[in-house]
Design an enzyme around this catalytic site. Structure first.
Site, mmCIF file in Angstrom:
data_model
loop_
_atom_site.group_PDB
_atom_site.id
_atom_site.type_symbol
_atom_site.label_atom_id
_atom_site.label_comp_id
_atom_site.label_asym_id
_atom_site.label_seq_id
_atom_site.Cartn_x
_atom_site.Cartn_y
_atom_site.Cartn_z
ATOM 1 N N ASP A 139 39.793 30.154 37.733
ATOM 2 C CA ASP A 139 39.569 30.086 39.142
ATOM 3 C C ASP A 139 39.856 28.660 40.004
ATOM 4 O O ASP A 139 40.564 28.895 40.948
ATOM 5 C CB ASP A 139 37.874 30.396 39.545
ATOM 6 C CG ASP A 139 37.386 30.331 40.941
ATOM 7 O OD1 ASP A 139 37.954 31.109 41.338
ATOM 8 O OD2 ASP A 139 36.652 28.945 41.234
ATOM 9 N N GLU A 195 44.438 39.408 41.089
ATOM 10 C CA GLU A 195 43.827 39.453 39.783
ATOM 11 C C GLU A 195 44.666 40.265 38.856
ATOM 12 O O GLU A 195 44.984 39.772 37.606
ATOM 13 C CB GLU A 195 42.659 40.381 40.134
ATOM 14 C CG GLU A 195 41.588 40.014 40.653
ATOM 15 C CD GLU A 195 40.531 38.803 40.125
ATOM 16 O OE1 GLU A 195 40.897 38.410 39.134
ATOM 17 O OE2 GLU A 195 39.571 38.513 40.767
ATOM 18 N N HIS A 199 32.213 33.175 38.121
ATOM 19 C CA HIS A 199 31.343 32.011 38.582
ATOM 20 C C HIS A 199 30.006 31.907 37.943
ATOM 21 O O HIS A 199 28.838 31.692 38.519
ATOM 22 C CB HIS A 199 31.022 32.010 40.186
ATOM 23 C CG HIS A 199 32.440 32.540 40.719
ATOM 24 N ND1 HIS A 199 33.451 31.465 41.225
ATOM 25 C CD2 HIS A 199 32.915 33.530 41.335
ATOM 26 C CE1 HIS A 199 34.433 32.226 41.769
ATOM 27 N NE2 HIS A 199 34.102 33.222 41.985
ATOM 28 N N ASP A 239 42.296 35.187 36.471
ATOM 29 C CA ASP A 239 41.603 34.980 37.643
ATOM 30 C C ASP A 239 42.447 35.230 38.921
ATOM 31 O O ASP A 239 43.718 34.597 38.854
ATOM 32 C CB ASP A 239 40.525 33.904 37.904
ATOM 33 C CG ASP A 239 39.285 34.307 38.988
ATOM 34 O OD1 ASP A 239 39.332 35.320 39.270
ATOM 35 O OD2 ASP A 239 38.661 33.467 39.295
ATOM 36 N N GLY A 240 42.023 35.728 39.974
ATOM 37 C CA GLY A 240 42.736 35.712 41.140
ATOM 38 C C GLY A 240 41.995 35.162 42.562
ATOM 39 O O GLY A 240 40.718 35.353 42.366
ATOM 40 N N ASP A 245 37.153 38.366 35.305
ATOM 41 C CA ASP A 245 36.202 38.863 36.111
ATOM 42 C C ASP A 245 36.648 40.041 36.923
ATOM 43 O O ASP A 245 35.733 40.291 37.652
ATOM 44 C CB ASP A 245 35.563 37.510 36.717
ATOM 45 C CG ASP A 245 36.429 37.027 37.763
ATOM 46 O OD1 ASP A 245 37.454 37.657 37.982
ATOM 47 O OD2 ASP A 245 36.008 35.859 38.256
#
Length: 161
Positions: free
Chosen positions: A139, A52, A129, A9-10, A74
């Site tokens: 995250d 990302e 999320h 994740d970023g 994501d």
């Protein structure tokens, strides 16, 4: 070959703004024991898309030998680039998009292609999320890195026009 899952994740606080990536690498050894490694770093000024990409890149670059890799992220930006063959078009057009404009983040796309080369990689999208444990952990790593005191300069970041 070793099977590895890279969750990534970023995050960016503002876009652009301070940002970070988080990656969790998981694999099972011959005895079936799960091994996990976490990676993260923050940057003073960057974008969400760059982070990302960097999470996936750093995860792939951490592998010491060719592996069968499942990337779980994501980021539709990352997943669609491969699963919808955007990258193939960019390469055919000399790193131009379908509107004949330069592809953004080309430095990281090239680095990702190089990192991906020795491996068999598939890309899977997961809703962010939404309670996916590894995505939530990535995250947390990414946002903590973005909010941290050790922020590197994103050398490839160019302010958009």
């Amino acid at each position: 070959m070793q099977y590895v899952t890279i969750y990534s994740d970023g995050s960016a606080r503002g876009n652009p703004g301070p940002g970070g990536y988080g990656a969790v690498l998981q694999f099972r050894d011959a005895a079936g024991e799960l091994h996990e490694k976490e990676l993260s770093q923050g940057f003073a000024r960057t974008t969400n898309n760059r982070m990302e990409l960097l999470g996936v890149i750093v995860g792939l670059e951490a592998l010491k030998r060719p592996c069968v890799v499942t990337v779980v992220t994501d980021s539709q930006y990352v997943v669609k680039a491969f699963n919808d063959h955007w990258v193939d078009g960019w390469l055919k057009r000399g790193w131009k998009n379908s509107q004949k404009k330069p592809v953004k983040n080309v430095d990281l796309w090239k680095r990702l292609l190089a990192a991906k080369e020795p491996h068999q990689v598939t890309f899977n999208w997961v809703k962010g999320h939404a309670g996916h444990p590894e995505n939530e952990r990535c995250d947390q790593l990414a946002t903590a890195a973005a909010d941290g005191n050790v922020l590197l300069k994103d050398e490839g970041f160019v302010q958009a026009d």
